[in-house]
Structures are given as C-alpha cells and as structure tokens.
Design a protein around this motif. Structure first.
Motif, short mmCIF file in Angstrom:
data_model
loop_
_atom_site.label_atom_id
_atom_site.label_comp_id
_atom_site.label_asym_id
_atom_site.label_seq_id
_atom_site.Cartn_x
_atom_site.Cartn_y
_atom_site.Cartn_z
N PRO A 164 5.56 1.89 12.98
CA PRO A 164 4.35 3.02 12.47
C PRO A 164 5.57 4.55 12.60
O PRO A 164 6.60 4.17 12.91
CB PRO A 164 3.50 3.17 14.03
N ALA A 165 4.99 5.44 11.89
CA ALA A 165 6.06 6.87 11.41
C ALA A 165 5.69 7.55 12.84
O ALA A 165 4.51 7.06 13.91
CB ALA A 165 4.88 7.22 10.63
N ALA B 116 13.27 -0.28 8.21
CA ALA B 116 12.74 -2.27 8.11
C ALA B 116 13.74 -2.72 8.75
O ALA B 116 14.83 -2.58 9.25
CB ALA B 116 12.56 -2.00 7.20
N ARG B 117 12.94 -4.13 9.15
CA ARG B 117 14.19 -4.52 9.91
C ARG B 117 13.59 -6.51 8.57
O ARG B 117 12.42 -6.48 8.98
CB ARG B 117 13.54 -5.39 10.89
N LEU B 118 15.02 -6.63 7.86
CA LEU B 118 14.80 -7.31 7.42
C LEU B 118 15.30 -9.12 7.98
O LEU B 118 16.31 -9.29 8.26
CB LEU B 118 15.36 -7.65 5.84
N HIS C 61 17.85 3.20 20.59
CA HIS C 61 16.93 2.65 21.26
C HIS C 61 15.78 1.88 21.02
O HIS C 61 16.03 1.72 18.94
CB HIS C 61 15.74 4.33 21.65
N GLY C 62 14.77 1.29 21.30
CA GLY C 62 13.85 0.79 20.91
C GLY C 62 13.10 1.89 20.46
O GLY C 62 12.90 2.66 20.23
N SER C 63 11.35 1.29 20.28
CA SER C 63 9.79 1.17 19.98
C SER C 63 9.43 0.51 20.53
O SER C 63 9.55 -0.21 21.26
CB SER C 63 9.92 0.71 18.59
N ARG D 225 2.90 -5.28 7.38
CA ARG D 225 2.43 -4.31 6.49
C ARG D 225 2.98 -2.97 6.48
O ARG D 225 4.15 -3.04 7.09
CB ARG D 225 1.01 -4.47 6.67
N GLU D 226 2.58 -2.66 5.31
CA GLU D 226 3.24 -1.56 5.26
C GLU D 226 2.84 -0.50 5.76
O GLU D 226 1.55 -0.07 6.12
CB GLU D 226 2.89 -0.64 3.43
N PRO D 227 4.08 0.68 6.20
CA PRO D 227 3.65 1.47 7.00
C PRO D 227 2.59 2.51 6.36
O PRO D 227 2.45 2.66 5.57
CB PRO D 227 4.40 2.22 7.82
N ILE D 228 2.09 2.96 8.20
CA ILE D 228 0.96 3.65 6.97
C ILE D 228 1.48 5.56 7.33
O ILE D 228 1.73 5.36 8.46
CB ILE D 228 -0.83 3.45 7.81
#
Length: 107
Positions: free
Chosen positions: A28-29, A50-52, A89-91, A98-101
């Motif tokens: 998420p943003a 993004a992580r691919l 840092h992490g999240s 899904r595409e982030p909103i």
C-alpha cells in the motif's frame, strides 16, 4: 582498507521470450519497504514500488531512486541480492498481487 562496492546491475524489461510473466507483488502507498542502492558512489534511499518473482526463482525489486540534487527521480529494477543493494526497512503490510490503490485527499 575500505570495501569496493560496484553499482548494482539493472534488470532489463521482461519480454515474452524470457519465459512466463513474473508474479508481481505491491504494498500500500505510504507503507512500502525500501532499499539502499549504491549509485554514483553513494548509498541512496529507494522506496520499493514492486517485487517480481520470476519463474526461474530470481527476485527483482523495482524502486524509485533520487539521482541528483535537483531531486530528479527515476524508476529502476534490480536483481536481488547483490552487493550494491541493502535493506533499508520493511513494511508493516503484507504485499498483494493486486494493483495498489493510491491515497486520495478524501481517504
């Protein structure tokens, strides 16, 4: 004696001849993880967009990187791991496929 670090190698854009399309994960943003990228002889903070995950088990991180004092930003993609990348840092959020909103003024 100081450690000699090379700038990380960028990932070329995916093409169908590279095999199956990679799985894309986003956060998420406002709660994205970040890396430090060795660029131009300095470690620079780079939020992960993004992580691919590729079919050959390689991981790619796409980041936004500030490249100059003029605050110019570029989008770059790097294979993980490599010496010119470090975790900043992490999240607190789990990634989603899904595409982030985007955040809005109302939300």
């Amino acid at each position: 004696m100081s450690e000699q670090i090379e700038e990380p190698v960028q990932v070329p854009p995916w093409r169908p001849e590279n095999g199956p399309q990679p799985q894309v994960w986003c956060w998420p943003a406002g709660d994205q993880p970040a890396l430090y990228v060795y660029d131009g002889g300095k470690w620079k903070y780079a939020p992960v967009t993004a992580r691919l995950e590729h079919a050959d088990c390689r991981t790619e991180y796409q980041v936004t990187l500030q490249t100059s004092r003029g605050r110019e930003t570029v989008h770059r993609a790097y294979w993980w791991p490599q010496p010119g990348l470090r975790r900043a840092h992490g999240s607190a959020s789990d990634p989603t496929d899904r595409e982030p909103i985007p955040k809005t003024a109302a939300g």
